[in-house]
Design an enzyme around this catalytic site. Sequence first.
Site, mmCIF file in Angstrom:
data_model
loop_
_atom_site.group_PDB
_atom_site.id
_atom_site.type_symbol
_atom_site.label_atom_id
_atom_site.label_comp_id
_atom_site.label_asym_id
_atom_site.label_seq_id
_atom_site.Cartn_x
_atom_site.Cartn_y
_atom_site.Cartn_z
ATOM 1 N N HIS A 31 -6.540 -15.090 11.443
ATOM 2 C CA HIS A 31 -6.969 -16.021 12.489
ATOM 3 C C HIS A 31 -8.450 -15.803 12.813
ATOM 4 C CE1 HIS A 31 -2.627 -16.516 14.220
ATOM 5 N NE2 HIS A 31 -2.854 -17.292 13.190
ATOM 6 N N TYR A 54 1.457 -15.770 20.534
ATOM 7 C CA TYR A 54 2.682 -15.008 20.251
ATOM 8 C C TYR A 54 3.123 -14.162 21.444
ATOM 9 C CZ TYR A 54 1.920 -16.613 15.524
ATOM 10 O OH TYR A 54 1.741 -17.424 14.434
ATOM 11 N N ARG A 68 1.007 -17.652 4.554
ATOM 12 C CA ARG A 68 1.174 -19.105 4.535
ATOM 13 C C ARG A 68 1.764 -19.470 3.177
ATOM 14 N NH1 ARG A 68 -4.163 -18.244 6.615
ATOM 15 N NH2 ARG A 68 -4.405 -18.943 8.778
ATOM 16 N N ARG A 126 6.403 -16.813 9.028
ATOM 17 C CA ARG A 126 5.099 -16.243 9.419
ATOM 18 C C ARG A 126 5.037 -16.025 10.926
ATOM 19 N NH1 ARG A 126 -0.690 -16.137 8.266
ATOM 20 N NH2 ARG A 126 -1.881 -17.348 9.786
ATOM 21 N N LYS A 166 -7.194 -19.683 4.130
ATOM 22 C CA LYS A 166 -7.743 -20.701 5.021
ATOM 23 C C LYS A 166 -9.111 -20.263 5.539
ATOM 24 C CE LYS A 166 -6.253 -23.645 8.849
ATOM 25 N NZ LYS A 166 -5.207 -23.899 9.847
ATOM 26 N N HIS A 202 6.857 -21.736 7.599
ATOM 27 C CA HIS A 202 5.913 -21.215 8.596
ATOM 28 C C HIS A 202 6.629 -20.455 9.711
ATOM 29 C CE1 HIS A 202 1.582 -21.328 8.952
ATOM 30 N NE2 HIS A 202 1.674 -21.403 10.262
#
Length: 347
Positions: A320, A329, A204, A297, A229, A294
């Site tokens: 995640h 994805y 990120r 990524r 995150k 982004h």
Amino acid sequence: MYWKAKTISHKKEKRIAVYFEKNTELITRIKQIEGARWSQSLAAWHIPDTEQNRIRFKIPPLSHIIPSAEGIEQIKKFKQWLRSKRYSESTITTYTEALKSFLVFYREKPIAEITNEDVIVYNNEYILKNNLSASYQNQIVNAIKLFFQTIQETKMMVDKIHRPKRAKLLPNVLSKEEIKLILNAHSNIKHKTMLSLIYSCGLRRSELLNLKPADIDSKRGIVIIRQAKGKKDRIAPLSPKILEMLREYYVISKPKTWLFEGQNIGEHYSEQSLQSVLKQALQKVGNTKPVTLHWLRHSYATHLLENGTDLRYIQELLGHSSSKTTEIYTHVSTKSIQQIKSPFDDL
């Protein structure tokens, strides 16, 4: 042409009442505003209370109005509660600003009297009428849910506050050829290394800018991403090509505190400058897509999947919390889709 306008609550709706002496021209103009209605009981025309209509009739926008004294005090306490729970400063700002918007809307109502019905009215009369996004609405819901958990005397049933239905958008992905052109666009080694590191490790924007030189572990061949995150540390494999690029960059720039520093030693490289680095690269290669950092990524994750990497590993590499986030994805990977033969080819 004299008129005056004020905000009112009419039949449980937030409206703007416009008062003026009978005037054909003004009536014609106000009729053209969407949602304009005449009220015999008010002896006035009234229109939806939107930011646009507030500006039109010189009423301060909601964003410029402060909550009630009670609201200000409760926002202060909410901020302290979030800090005690160790939420990040950016999350604290997001939630308190979202809560402020809601409490401004109900500044005339005691907080203990606010109900679930008021949330629905706010969504309809403010969020939807001002065409604000579902993601912003979701932030408001998060803020309201957390806030009312801290309130002892309340009519709000937190578990029954509903969320907006989220749009199922596919992540934006670039081809490997497009990525190669973008990463090779800059001759400046610092700019080239920053963009390359984002793609090669699926970082990120904030994760890249918070890297320190010691986070590059060349012996183990990894990058350590600290307090990302959700306040989680994770590691990502370090490409030998990237390591070579980093060594070249390090010799030239000699960063002290941060791996990528601003103009002054020890200061963060700004997010705006990093976005500008990408924008310049896109202009150099003639890519007119609305590419953001982004996208790099997203492309990293999709290309890993197309190379046969297990989804569970991709989830770990991206940091995640839920596998469902990573599974999106599979919907943009073209490896399997390209093997499907269209019946059109048999015609």
